[in-house]
Design a protein around this motif. Structure first.
Motif, PDB file in Angstrom:
ATOM      1  N   TRP A 295       0.864  -1.181   0.000  1.00 21.29           N
ATOM      2  CA  TRP A 295       0.000   0.000   0.000  1.00 21.29           C
ATOM      3  C   TRP A 295       0.900   1.229   0.000  1.00 21.29           C
ATOM      4  O   TRP A 295       1.646   1.464   0.937  1.00 21.29           O
ATOM      5  CB  TRP A 295      -0.918  -0.003   1.215  1.00 21.29           C
TER       6      TRP A 295
ATOM      7  N   PRO B 108      -9.461  -1.055   5.331  1.00 20.78           N
ATOM      8  CA  PRO B 108      -9.012  -2.313   5.947  1.00 20.78           C
ATOM      9  C   PRO B 108     -10.120  -3.341   6.107  1.00 20.78           C
ATOM     10  O   PRO B 108      -9.848  -4.543   6.192  1.00 20.78           O
ATOM     11  CB  PRO B 108      -8.479  -1.868   7.314  1.00 20.78           C
TER      12      PRO B 108
ATOM     13  N   VAL C 140     -10.191  -6.203   3.679  1.00 22.69           N
ATOM     14  CA  VAL C 140      -9.132  -7.188   3.928  1.00 22.69           C
ATOM     15  C   VAL C 140      -9.489  -8.054   5.124  1.00 22.69           C
ATOM     16  O   VAL C 140      -9.376  -9.290   5.096  1.00 22.69           O
ATOM     17  CB  VAL C 140      -7.778  -6.486   4.149  1.00 22.69           C
ATOM     18  N   LEU C 141      -9.940  -7.428   6.191  1.00 18.96           N
ATOM     19  CA  LEU C 141     -10.217  -8.155   7.429  1.00 18.96           C
ATOM     20  C   LEU C 141     -11.384  -9.130   7.286  1.00 18.96           C
ATOM     21  O   LEU C 141     -11.487 -10.102   8.043  1.00 18.96           O
ATOM     22  CB  LEU C 141     -10.496  -7.161   8.560  1.00 18.96           C
TER      23      LEU C 141
ATOM     24  N   HIS D 206      -4.143 -10.786   5.544  1.00 17.57           N
ATOM     25  CA  HIS D 206      -3.530 -10.227   6.750  1.00 17.57           C
ATOM     26  C   HIS D 206      -3.181  -8.754   6.511  1.00 17.57           C
ATOM     27  O   HIS D 206      -2.543  -8.409   5.514  1.00 17.57           O
ATOM     28  CB  HIS D 206      -2.275 -11.021   7.118  1.00 17.57           C
ATOM     29  N   TRP D 207      -3.587  -7.905   7.432  1.00 25.06           N
ATOM     30  CA  TRP D 207      -3.472  -6.449   7.316  1.00 25.06           C
ATOM     31  C   TRP D 207      -2.285  -5.937   8.132  1.00 25.06           C
ATOM     32  O   TRP D 207      -2.110  -6.303   9.285  1.00 25.06           O
ATOM     33  CB  TRP D 207      -4.771  -5.822   7.818  1.00 25.06           C
TER      34      TRP D 207
ATOM     35  N   ASP E 290      -0.563  -2.189   9.015  1.00 26.09           N
ATOM     36  CA  ASP E 290      -0.574  -0.729   8.982  1.00 26.09           C
ATOM     37  C   ASP E 290       0.713  -0.267   9.653  1.00 26.09           C
ATOM     38  O   ASP E 290       0.991  -0.606  10.807  1.00 26.09           O
ATOM     39  CB  ASP E 290      -1.807  -0.225   9.752  1.00 26.09           C
TER      40      ASP E 290
ATOM     41  N   THR F  25      -0.634  -5.839   2.665  1.00 20.08           N
ATOM     42  CA  THR F  25      -1.527  -6.960   2.950  1.00 20.08           C
ATOM     43  C   THR F  25      -0.918  -8.212   2.342  1.00 20.08           C
ATOM     44  O   THR F  25      -0.403  -8.175   1.218  1.00 20.08           O
ATOM     45  CB  THR F  25      -2.921  -6.707   2.369  1.00 20.08           C
TER      46      THR F  25
END
Length: 383
Positions: free
Chosen positions: A311, A318, A321-322, A328-329, A331, A345
């Motif tokens: 990203w 998010p 994705v979640l 898997h995220w 940040d 991700t």
């Protein structure tokens, strides 16, 4: 374990190293020139210039071993630290990786193929190099360039003036190098780790896609021939042994019809190895810490098929994705900025077909189909 690992550089790589060290009972201290370095959200920060000897002395007094999260730490600072505490990888590896000319020369000395290259010390040198190497070619700074920065592509000899206008003023400060443009078939990387005892382990070969010079997606294991895989692993082993390397490094490669050409090496954990956090039995971050502390290396085999999506600039939503099993995220805790890596991700699946479906779903949900389409095509061509 109660050891403290000092990390020069406090970006997302230091952050992920610190997170990987927590289950091992390790402590970390980061040193960075930026007061709000994102790793400092989790570990103590020593805010100082890397050339500040008083700060370096304090740093050395508070850690058991030092490492890096980026390669532009002054090699002289690494050498100064190495006289007082263990520093891995060693200052020589750092110095070689900081200079594209030294790096390419090392590859050649080790029998590893490279694009044609020539040092450029002046404007007449650029003309001579162009006459020898030809166009298209790429003029690069020898130092400090990353993620496509410090580069100018020459499509013909007529671009020499524009290239010099763009980068010539940096010639005396960081040096320049002209490299032939490689019409590659695929971009690959091999991420490897070497322990203090000389043991070398490698993760599966990774295929990479870039956008505007910045890594966009990585797929592992890449579907490559046995010959290509063997050539990549031999090259990585030669580099590691020649530099007496300790820790994780990445060797970036171009696959061409005649074999592999080495682009560059990164003397640290690498963006194309982020998939190993969820997609391998031991991540590059944990194995780097194991290596620099002299601990046994962990297994580098893959858990399935993984794709990491970078990203850049700003984070997408998010929630998309979640909601997706196997996604898997990550940040990085950074503020949005054009060209800045702010998170990633990783999608992990049992098969290429399953991963392609996950990426198709994610690309539509995030309106990022342009980022996932090439990976999906690669996955479906391998089914």
């Amino acid at each position: 374990m109660t050891a403290t690992v000092g990390i020069l550089g406090g970006g997302q790589l230091a952050r992920m190293l610190a997170l990987a060290g927590a289950p091992l009972g390790l402590r970390c201290l980061v040193m960075d020139t930026v007061a709000d370095a994102c790793a400092a959200q989790y570990v103590p920060l020593l805010h100082a210039d890397y050339c500040d000897k008083l700060a370096l002395a304090e740093f050395a007094s508070r850690v058991d071993v030092a490492t890096f999260d980026f390669e532009n730490v002054p090699a002289e600072s690494a050498e100064w630290l190495a006289q007082r505490i263990p520093v891995f990888p060693g200052p020589r590896a750092l110095a070689v990786a900081q200079d594209r000319l030294a790096e390419k020369t090392l590859f050649q000395d080790l029998g590893i193929g490279t694009p044609r290259f020539s040092a450029v010390l002046s404007r007449p040198d650029l003309d001579r190099a162009l006459s020898d190497i030809g166009a298209p070619s790429i003029l690069k700074t020898r130092r400090l360039g990353y993620d496509g920065k410090g580069q100018f592509r020459l499509r013909s000899h007529y671009d020499a003036d524009a290239a010099w206008a763009a980068l010539g003023d940096q010639c005396d400060r960081v040096g320049l190098i002209l490299e032939s443009f490689v019409p590659f078939e695929r971009e690959l990387s091999v991420v490897a780790v070497r322990g203090r005892d000389g043991e070398v382990r490698t993760w599966p070969i990774t295929r990479n896609w870039h956008s505007d010079g910045i890594l966009s997606a990585s797929l592992a294991p890449a579907r490559v021939s046995n010959d290509i895989a063997a050539e990549a692993l031999v090259a990585a082993g030669r580099v590691a042994e020649s530099l007496d390397y300790v820790g994780v490094f990445a060797l970036e490669l171009f696959e061409t019809p005649s074999g592999l050409l080495a682009n560059e090496m990164a003397p640290r954990v690498h963006n194309s190895g982020h998939w190993t956090i969820e997609g391998a039995h031991c991540s590059q971050f944990e194995n780097h810490l194991r290596a620099v502390l002299g601990l046994p290396l962990g297994p580098t085999s893959a858990r399935g098929v993984s794709c990491m999506l970078n990203w850049v600039g700003e984070l997408p939503d998010p929630l998309a994705v979640l909601r997706l099993a196997g996604a898997h995220w990550h940040d990085y805790g950074k503020s949005p900025r054009a060209g800045r890596k702010v998170g990633h991700t990783t999608c992990v699946a049992d098969s290429a077909q399953e991963l392609a479906v996950m990426l198709e779903t994610l690309g539509i949900a995030l309106d990022r189909r342009s980022q996932t389409e090439s990976v999906i095509d690669a996955l479906r061509s391998s089914v």
